[in-house]
Design a protein around this motif. Structure first.
Motif, PDB file in Angstrom:
ATOM      1  N   ARG A  38       8.809  57.433   4.638  1.00  9.69           N
ATOM      2  CA  ARG A  38       8.915  58.730   5.318  1.00  9.69           C
ATOM      3  C   ARG A  38       9.632  59.770   4.477  1.00  9.69           C
ATOM      4  O   ARG A  38       9.458  60.971   4.696  1.00  9.69           O
ATOM      5  CB  ARG A  38       9.634  58.558   6.667  1.00  9.69           C
ATOM      6  N   PHE A  39      10.509  59.345   3.596  1.00  8.42           N
ATOM      7  CA  PHE A  39      11.071  60.303   2.651  1.00  8.42           C
ATOM      8  C   PHE A  39      11.392  59.610   1.338  1.00  8.42           C
ATOM      9  O   PHE A  39      11.607  58.395   1.303  1.00  8.42           O
ATOM     10  CB  PHE A  39      12.317  61.031   3.213  1.00  8.42           C
ATOM     11  N   VAL A  40      11.379  60.390   0.274  1.00  2.00           N
ATOM     12  CA  VAL A  40      11.779  59.911  -1.058  1.00  2.00           C
ATOM     13  C   VAL A  40      12.709  60.964  -1.629  1.00  2.00           C
ATOM     14  O   VAL A  40      12.312  62.114  -1.840  1.00  2.00           O
ATOM     15  CB  VAL A  40      10.556  59.729  -1.982  1.00  2.00           C
ATOM     16  N   GLU A  41      13.964  60.590  -1.836  1.00  2.00           N
ATOM     17  CA  GLU A  41      14.925  61.540  -2.413  1.00  2.00           C
ATOM     18  C   GLU A  41      15.239  61.118  -3.840  1.00  2.00           C
ATOM     19  O   GLU A  41      15.382  59.921  -4.124  1.00  2.00           O
ATOM     20  CB  GLU A  41      16.207  61.561  -1.582  1.00  2.00           C
ATOM     21  N   ARG A  42      15.340  62.128  -4.687  1.00  2.00           N
ATOM     22  CA  ARG A  42      15.562  61.868  -6.115  1.00  2.00           C
ATOM     23  C   ARG A  42      16.860  62.500  -6.600  1.00  2.00           C
ATOM     24  O   ARG A  42      17.458  63.311  -5.902  1.00  2.00           O
ATOM     25  CB  ARG A  42      14.401  62.460  -6.912  1.00  2.00           C
ATOM     26  N   ASN A  43      17.261  62.103  -7.797  1.00  7.07           N
ATOM     27  CA  ASN A  43      18.378  62.760  -8.497  1.00  7.07           C
ATOM     28  C   ASN A  43      19.648  62.771  -7.667  1.00  7.07           C
ATOM     29  O   ASN A  43      20.345  63.775  -7.585  1.00  7.07           O
ATOM     30  CB  ASN A  43      17.993  64.194  -8.885  1.00  7.07           C
ATOM     31  N   LEU A  44      19.942  61.662  -7.027  1.00  9.19           N
ATOM     32  CA  LEU A  44      21.164  61.566  -6.232  1.00  9.19           C
ATOM     33  C   LEU A  44      22.347  61.268  -7.150  1.00  9.19           C
ATOM     34  O   LEU A  44      22.199  60.838  -8.277  1.00  9.19           O
ATOM     35  CB  LEU A  44      21.003  60.465  -5.183  1.00  9.19           C
ATOM     36  N   HIS A  45      23.522  61.488  -6.598  1.00 10.71           N
ATOM     37  CA  HIS A  45      24.746  61.200  -7.339  1.00 10.71           C
ATOM     38  C   HIS A  45      25.747  60.585  -6.381  1.00 10.71           C
ATOM     39  O   HIS A  45      25.649  60.763  -5.181  1.00 10.71           O
ATOM     40  CB  HIS A  45      25.329  62.491  -7.944  1.00 10.71           C
ATOM     41  N   GLY A  46      26.692  59.876  -6.945  1.00 11.40           N
ATOM     42  CA  GLY A  46      27.762  59.330  -6.111  1.00 11.40           C
ATOM     43  C   GLY A  46      27.541  57.868  -5.807  1.00 11.40           C
ATOM     44  O   GLY A  46      26.479  57.295  -6.110  1.00 11.40           O
ATOM     45  N   GLY A  47      28.549  57.235  -5.230  1.00 14.29           N
ATOM     46  CA  GLY A  47      28.498  55.818  -4.902  1.00 14.29           C
ATOM     47  C   GLY A  47      27.769  55.599  -3.587  1.00 14.29           C
ATOM     48  O   GLY A  47      27.460  56.552  -2.856  1.00 14.29           O
ATOM     49  N   PRO A  48      27.478  54.350  -3.260  1.00 18.41           N
ATOM     50  CA  PRO A  48      26.740  54.038  -2.032  1.00 18.41           C
ATOM     51  C   PRO A  48      27.415  54.578  -0.770  1.00 18.41           C
ATOM     52  O   PRO A  48      26.724  55.102   0.104  1.00 18.41           O
ATOM     53  CB  PRO A  48      26.710  52.510  -2.026  1.00 18.41           C
ATOM     54  N   ASP A  49      28.733  54.499  -0.696  1.00 16.63           N
ATOM     55  CA  ASP A  49      29.402  54.942   0.525  1.00 16.63           C
ATOM     56  C   ASP A  49      29.224  56.453   0.733  1.00 16.63           C
ATOM     57  O   ASP A  49      28.907  56.912   1.831  1.00 16.63           O
ATOM     58  CB  ASP A  49      30.885  54.557   0.496  1.00 16.63           C
ATOM     59  N   GLU A  50      29.401  57.170  -0.341  1.00 15.90           N
ATOM     60  CA  GLU A  50      29.157  58.622  -0.277  1.00 15.90           C
ATOM     61  C   GLU A  50      27.732  58.941   0.173  1.00 15.90           C
ATOM     62  O   GLU A  50      27.499  59.816   0.996  1.00 15.90           O
ATOM     63  CB  GLU A  50      29.289  59.217  -1.685  1.00 15.90           C
ATOM     64  N   LEU A  51      26.784  58.217  -0.433  1.00 16.66           N
ATOM     65  CA  LEU A  51      25.383  58.485  -0.112  1.00 16.66           C
ATOM     66  C   LEU A  51      25.091  58.197   1.348  1.00 16.66           C
ATOM     67  O   LEU A  51      24.390  58.942   2.024  1.00 16.66           O
ATOM     68  CB  LEU A  51      24.467  57.637  -0.999  1.00 16.66           C
ATOM     69  N   ILE A  52      25.652  57.096   1.823  1.00 15.90           N
ATOM     70  CA  ILE A  52      25.437  56.728   3.221  1.00 15.90           C
ATOM     71  C   ILE A  52      25.984  57.829   4.135  1.00 15.90           C
ATOM     72  O   ILE A  52      25.309  58.292   5.066  1.00 15.90           O
ATOM     73  CB  ILE A  52      26.123  55.372   3.520  1.00 15.90           C
ATOM     74  N   ALA A  53      27.178  58.294   3.825  1.00 17.62           N
ATOM     75  CA  ALA A  53      27.788  59.349   4.650  1.00 17.62           C
ATOM     76  C   ALA A  53      26.919  60.600   4.618  1.00 17.62           C
ATOM     77  O   ALA A  53      26.682  61.239   5.658  1.00 17.62           O
ATOM     78  CB  ALA A  53      29.197  59.647   4.135  1.00 17.62           C
ATOM     79  N   SER A  54      26.389  60.901   3.439  1.00 16.87           N
ATOM     80  CA  SER A  54      25.585  62.112   3.331  1.00 16.87           C
ATOM     81  C   SER A  54      24.276  61.969   4.112  1.00 16.87           C
ATOM     82  O   SER A  54      23.818  62.897   4.766  1.00 16.87           O
ATOM     83  CB  SER A  54      25.374  62.446   1.858  1.00 16.87           C
TER      84      SER A  54
END
Lengths: 479, 479
Positions: free
Chosen positions: B42-58
């Motif tokens: 349903r979605f594909v996000e690219r060029n992320l930054h940060g650790g897994p916890d940050e990403l989850i929160a975002s």
């Protein structure tokens, strides 16, 4: 040091397979091989019957000198066997971190893009130690009991490789790479022919001081290949080989661009082989890697000089060098072994190169429309063991299980498929599936074409256990 | 059944790689892919930054609909990545026990010596169940999420293969093999063309009853190859394909002896391809395996009919069939995927066939002295995923990570070499060594040329976890 720790007299009981000629693989469904405290095979018994306990009792009764021997049994006598250790006759240890990388390059641009930058980093001893420890672990895990290693131009790093091989108990010919010409980049070459001579001499002396008998490690003089050496440097190496009675290894006739380059750099020589010949580098103690495109004249010179040949099929395919005419070379009487040529070759496994030798010969067969050039499984296994032993000059000690030879061996275990078939996908016994109906020839062939390092559960050099996985059953004391 | 159990909405976080065209492999160093309860991306996000916890929160903050999603993270973002599942467009499941066996045979004697005896034993349902369970486990463990299977002539055994694929959640085209001519041995062939028709029809109906939408398993009409079928039988299969709107798979032009045999058996036809054409077996739903020696006229007929091509490089090398001209086929506009062709091929791994496709193209390049015919790593990976998806008619659902496609994927983990290098030889992380300096392109290339099933630590089909090893990190709940 592992290589100098005492070993116990041991009887190895189980099936075994080894080459008895180029075309014959002997498979013994149940045998026993007695190895003494020096790692030497003292007896080989064939056609045994009965379970391990019976056999042990019978050995105790019949061979009182072996009553206190340790025993290593393969109890699953339908899925395990002993096989001679593999001999890798051409491999670049410092290129290990580049394994699998070659992109769209062929030999000459591959050297500049991948190889020289990697090798030059071995001026740092911690790089050398990390890479060489890891690589000796890798090669041992694939059943390589002897390797003819190219190191780098650095004496300390080269000596570190010899230290590690001795410590880990892997037989090795260790060569400081010598290269002083402008074909090599300025950041990675010897300063002069004289500097090459002195550095190679220093490394030879160090390695001989480690292992004066050369039983586990010995030095080897290693001019990289003709284009990377000046004539003065090649002459110095020829002189050093004579003075120090040391083996020599180099490359020859791998790639057509390389051959053209040699012709342009050495216009007075009749051929690539003649370049080495003119510098006293061809002889019975010389290993020539590749030999893909040798002319008839060159093959005669190589044969008359008594040089040995390392066939590197995975490398030759991967970097598109060509198909070495192994049938022709064998028919002419050349001595041939296999080399992984990491990292021109993409695998540290001689077993993979057994397969690749068969594939390359089949590609040649398709080109010339003749089945005669195909290598059989038996022939490829011979090259990997007996052929390799002759290439490194150890044919009296290695290659097969005969009284008087030394116990350089691997224990191979295959996987048993249960009555229901594996249903969780976790094949702890590795990649080979034995269903139970297979002949012994089938089982060995399954190992050759579908096996990998997971099937090599233990490795010995000169009677000493130098590698084992969690599947290795270990010793059972008889007393 | 695994295939019908509910799945959870899941976000996959980590590096990923997939083909975006024949020549382009996109490598995302850190991305996130959202997969819904139907297994659809349903979605594909690219060029992320940060650790897994940050990403989850975002993600929680920005995508409220995904707040309750499960998460699968690759935390070691320098040695792991998601990759599309492999598609094996040609494989004989009952030949799995013969993997690695071919000795000195080529196609026609190999069939008589190894293949027909093995396949005929599938009249026993317990043989079928044991072999097929084991083989589906094997192919899943190598990351094969879709396979076009040849079964045997037996309806019950063929149906068992479909049952197992559905139960284990592997997408499969399952074909009862049809063969009624005297080229096939008396002990292993259909009794008549009419019997062939009825048996194939019965198997099609059974498989459609299992999975009416054909989402996981679907039937495929499978005349073995022209020599093993009478003209009446080929006609019956062509009719059945039309009547039942079913895909077709068969072999063509693998081996020169086979081509001569077809010419002698069907003297009225202009070519091997015309034999199938005359029996209504060529069309956009037909998969033709091998296509090694097709003439220009045949290639035009195949292209105009819309047939798809399965390239089986390991098999073609192992049984010395030839080098299929893949560059030519691609340039002409053919749709090409890869097939393991077990057990003509010696490996159930599509990754091995990615390598072999590259090697075969390099052997062709050496023969014709042109680099233009070489397949690049990117191209071979495209054939293994997107190309294969198009061959089996699932290009709208499979092959890459795009919104609207389904989550058929593998988690690949490579091995990290420690600062001291492995010194005990037990490489629990598998065969690929990452030292830390590699680019992402290097890491993927190391996997392609040195990796194996040990690197495939988890496999999903349509969002469902269908295979995992002990290294798979598992789900982490967000809530």
């Amino acid at each position: 040091m592992a290589a100098s720790a005492p070993i116990s007299k041991t009887i190895y009981i189980g099936p075994f397979a080894h080459s008895t000629s180029l075309t014959t693989l002997e498979i013994q469904p149940l045998g026993a091989i007695g190895v003494d405290e020096t790692g030497t095979i003292r007896f080989v018994e064939r056609n045994l019957h009965g379970g391990p306990d019976e056999l042990i009792a019978s050995f105790k009764a019949s061979k009182s000198a072996w009553a206190d021997a340790k025993l290593v049994c393969i109890k699953s006598t339908t899925t395990g066997f002993f096989f001679p250790g593999f001999i890798d006759t051409h491999v670049h240890a410092p290129q290990h971190p580049n394994t699998g990388l070659f992109g769209k390059t062929t030999l000459l641009d591959w050297l500049q893009k991948y190889t020289f930058p990697a090798e030059s980093s071995f001026s740092d001893p911690s790089v050398a130690s990390r890479v060489y420890q890891n690589f000796v672990s890798r090669t041992l895990s694939h059943g390589t009991t002897t390797a003819a290693y190219f190191a780098t131009i650095h004496v300390p790093a080269t000596n570190t490789l010899a230290d590690i091989c001795l410590q880990r108990g892997q037989r090795a010919l260790v060569g400081r790479v010598c290269m002083d010409s402008e074909v090599s980049p300025e950041y990675y070459r010897d300063e002069s022919a004289e500097a090459s001579y002195q550095a190679s001499k220093a490394s030879i002396e160090y390695i001989r001081s480690l292992d004066p008998g050369g039983v586990i490690v010995q030095p080897i003089i290693t001019p990289r290949f003709a284009p990377s050496c000046t004539s003065a440097c090649l002459s110095a190496m020829g002189r050093l080989a004579q003075e120090s009675n040391t083996r020599v290894q180099t490359h020859i006739s791998e790639n057509k661009g390389e051959i053209d380059l040699v012709a342009s750099l050495f216009p007075d020589q009749k051929s690539y082989a003649h370049v080495y010949h003119a510098h006293q580098l061809l002889g019975p103690k010389t290993i020539l890697a590749h030999c893909v495109h040798l002319s008839g004249m060159e093959r005669r010179l190589v044969l008359e000089s008594g040089c040995k040949i390392s066939h590197c099929p995975a490398s030759n395919t991967a970097i598109t060098s060509g198909c070495a005419p192994i049938r022709l070379l064998l028919d002419e009487g050349h001595t041939v072994g296999l080399g992984t040529d990491v990292s021109g070759g993409f695998s540290p496994s001689i077993l993979e190169n057994v397969r690749q030798a068969v594939w390359v010969s089949r590609h040649l067969a398709m080109q010339v429309d003749s089945d005669a050039v195909k290598l059989s499984t038996e022939e490829a296994l011979y090259l990997a063991t007996c052929g390799g032993a002759a290439v490194v000059g150890l044919e009296d000690k290695l290659g097969g299980f005969e009284v008087g030879k030394e116990w350089d061996a691997q224990m191979i275990l295959l996987g048993n498929v249960g009555e229901e078939g594996c249903q969780d996908g976790n094949f702890g016994e590795g990649p080979v599936d034995v269903f139970g109906w297979e002949s012994w020839a089938d089982r060995v062939e399954k190992w050759v074409y579908a096996g990998d390092d997971r099937n090599t559960v233990a490795v010995w050099v000169r009677g000493r256990l130098v590698h084992r996985t969690g599947r290795y059953p270990g010793y059972e004391e008889t007393s």
